[in-house]
Design an enzyme around this catalytic site. Structure first.
Site, PDB file in Angstrom:
ATOM      1  CG  ASP A  12      -1.916  -1.165   1.240  1.00 32.27           C
ATOM      2  OD1 ASP A  12      -1.881  -1.993   0.313  1.00 32.27           O
ATOM      3  OD2 ASP A  12      -2.698  -1.267   2.201  1.00 32.27           O
ATOM      4  CG  ASP A  52      -6.419  -0.104   1.589  1.00 32.49           C
ATOM      5  OD1 ASP A  52      -6.733  -1.291   1.787  1.00 32.49           O
ATOM      6  OD2 ASP A  52      -6.769   0.827   2.345  1.00 32.49           O
ATOM      7  CG  HIS A  54     -11.030   0.684   0.627  1.00 28.95           C
ATOM      8  ND1 HIS A  54     -10.984  -0.639   0.982  1.00 28.95           N
ATOM      9  CD2 HIS A  54     -10.162   1.333   1.468  1.00 28.95           C
ATOM     10  CE1 HIS A  54     -10.125  -0.784   1.987  1.00 28.95           C
ATOM     11  NE2 HIS A  54      -9.603   0.384   2.296  1.00 28.95           N
ATOM     12  CG  HIS A  58     -14.237  -0.252   2.492  1.00 32.24           C
ATOM     13  ND1 HIS A  58     -13.486  -0.195   3.634  1.00 32.24           N
ATOM     14  CD2 HIS A  58     -14.198  -1.534   2.073  1.00 32.24           C
ATOM     15  CE1 HIS A  58     -12.987  -1.401   3.874  1.00 32.24           C
ATOM     16  NE2 HIS A  58     -13.394  -2.224   2.935  1.00 32.24           N
ATOM     17  CB  SER A  60     -12.659   0.829   6.726  1.00 32.48           C
ATOM     18  OG  SER A  60     -12.196   1.485   5.559  1.00 32.48           O
ATOM     19  CG  HIS A  95      -8.310   5.000   3.187  1.00 33.35           C
ATOM     20  ND1 HIS A  95      -9.247   4.811   4.183  1.00 33.35           N
ATOM     21  CD2 HIS A  95      -7.789   3.771   2.937  1.00 33.35           C
ATOM     22  CE1 HIS A  95      -9.287   3.539   4.514  1.00 33.35           C
ATOM     23  NE2 HIS A  95      -8.417   2.869   3.762  1.00 33.35           N
ATOM     24  CE  LYS A 120      -3.858  -4.277   1.482  1.00 39.61           C
ATOM     25  NZ  LYS A 120      -4.629  -3.305   2.265  1.00 39.61           N
ATOM     26  CD  GLU A 127     -10.233  -2.165   7.018  1.00 39.43           C
ATOM     27  OE1 GLU A 127     -10.115  -2.332   5.789  1.00 39.43           O
ATOM     28  OE2 GLU A 127     -10.165  -1.054   7.572  1.00 39.43           O
ATOM     29  CB  ALA A 164       0.252   2.200   8.144  1.00 38.14           C
ATOM     30  CB  CYS A 168      -1.853  -2.872   5.355  1.00 37.34           C
ATOM     31  SG  CYS A 168      -3.628  -2.465   5.284  1.00 37.34           S
TER      32      CYS A 168
HETATM   33  C1  VGL Z   1      -4.386   0.701   5.940  1.00 34.61           C
HETATM   34  C2  VGL Z   1      -5.846   1.705   7.382  1.00 34.61           C
HETATM   35  C3  VGL Z   1      -6.889   1.507   6.508  1.00 34.61           C
HETATM   36  C4  VGL Z   1      -2.989   0.283   5.641  1.00 34.61           C
HETATM   37  C5  VGL Z   1      -5.413   0.485   5.048  1.00 34.61           C
HETATM   38  O1  VGL Z   1      -2.632   0.152   4.445  1.00 34.61           O
HETATM   39  O2  VGL Z   1      -2.219   0.095   6.605  1.00 34.61           O
HETATM   40  N1  VGL Z   1      -4.625   1.306   7.110  1.00 34.61           N
HETATM   41  N2  VGL Z   1      -6.657   0.892   5.347  1.00 34.61           N
HETATM   42 ZN    ZN Z   2      -8.128   0.840   3.815  1.00 35.10          ZN
END
Ligand code: VGL
Ligand code: ZN
Length: 227
Positions: A12, A52, A54, A58, A60, A95, A120, A127, A164, A168
């Site tokens: 990501d 990522d 979405h 989504h 989240s 995001h 993904k 999530e 992060a 992830c």
């Molecule tokens: C992520 C929060 C929400 C990541 C993805 O890539 O770490 N964090 N979606």
């Molecule tokens: Zn995400």
């Protein structure tokens, strides 16, 4: 000598996770580029990038829940195939919406060296931090096929970087270790959403079979010699 077939997973490394404009920017997120590109130039048998990815609906996104705030609020997520399986998950700003500039891989990433991209988080009900599969167990939901791809290539060791660290990257590494791969997170190649919490999270990873190593470690230096 035992076989050594390393794979690299760049998780990501997308605009929305990076300053200055990312909606979920991780402090120093863009600064991982040099380490990530240095790793991409090494002889991994497979180099994978994840995105990522979405839909706007989504689960989240705090904006999709009345009165909920990103970062501070949580909601309960239910396994779409089993209403008894639930867990709490943190809410985020909107995001990495499919097809938007925020979902693009950052231009600093030498994406031409990547063999395969995995998208993904496409099911708006679920999530999916890990690029291997969603967190549900009974029954398991989405499997991206990543474990099969790595096994088909004979991979023995998995090196994980990207964003992060505490979401992830962490979930990717834990699943890689569960799948039986020797698993490393390269510290210079990642940054956390909550940097204050990272030292403790990092310690906990050791118990899950994941080693957090530096670019100078033997585990990384080994990649620079023929194998
Ligand atoms: C992520 C929060 C929400 C990541 C993805 O890539 O770490 N964090 N979606
Ligand atoms: Zn995400």
């Amino acid at each position: 000598m035992a076989a050594f077939k390393p794979a690299l997973i760049v998780v990501d490394f997308q605009e929305d996770f990076c300053p200055p404009n990312g909606s979920l920017a991780v402090q120093g997120g863009r600064d991982i580029a040099d380490s990530v590109n240095a790793l991409l130039s090494l002889p991994f048998v497979l180099k994978i990038a994840t995105k990522d990815w979405h839909p706007p609906s989504h689960v989240s996104f705090a904006a999709n829940h009345d009165g909920k705030q990103p970062f501070t609020d949580y909601i309960t997520i239910t396994n779409p195939a089993n209403s008894n399986e639930t867990y709490e998950t943190r809410l985020w700003p909107v995001h990495c919406v499919q097809g938007t500039p925020g979902a693009e891989l950052v231009p600093e990433l030498e994406a031409g060296k990547v063999d395969k991209i995995i998208e993904k988080g496409q099911d708006d009900r679920v999530e999916m931090y890990s690029p291997f599969y969603d967190p549900f167990q009974e029954p398991r939901g989405c499997d991206s096929g990543l474990a099969g791809t790595l096994k088909d290539a004979g991979v023995t060791d998995v090196y994980v970087v990207g964003l992060a660290a505490d979401y992830c990257v962490l979930n990717c590494a834990v699943d890689a270790a569960k799948e039986g791969f020797e698993t490393f997170i390269v510290d210079e190649g990642t940054r956390a959403v909550d940097p204050e919490g990272w030292p403790k999270v990092r310690q906990g990873l050791e118990g899950k079979g994941v080693k957090v190593v530096s670019m100078e470690s033997a585990a990384v230096q080994r990649l620079m010699t023929a194998f």
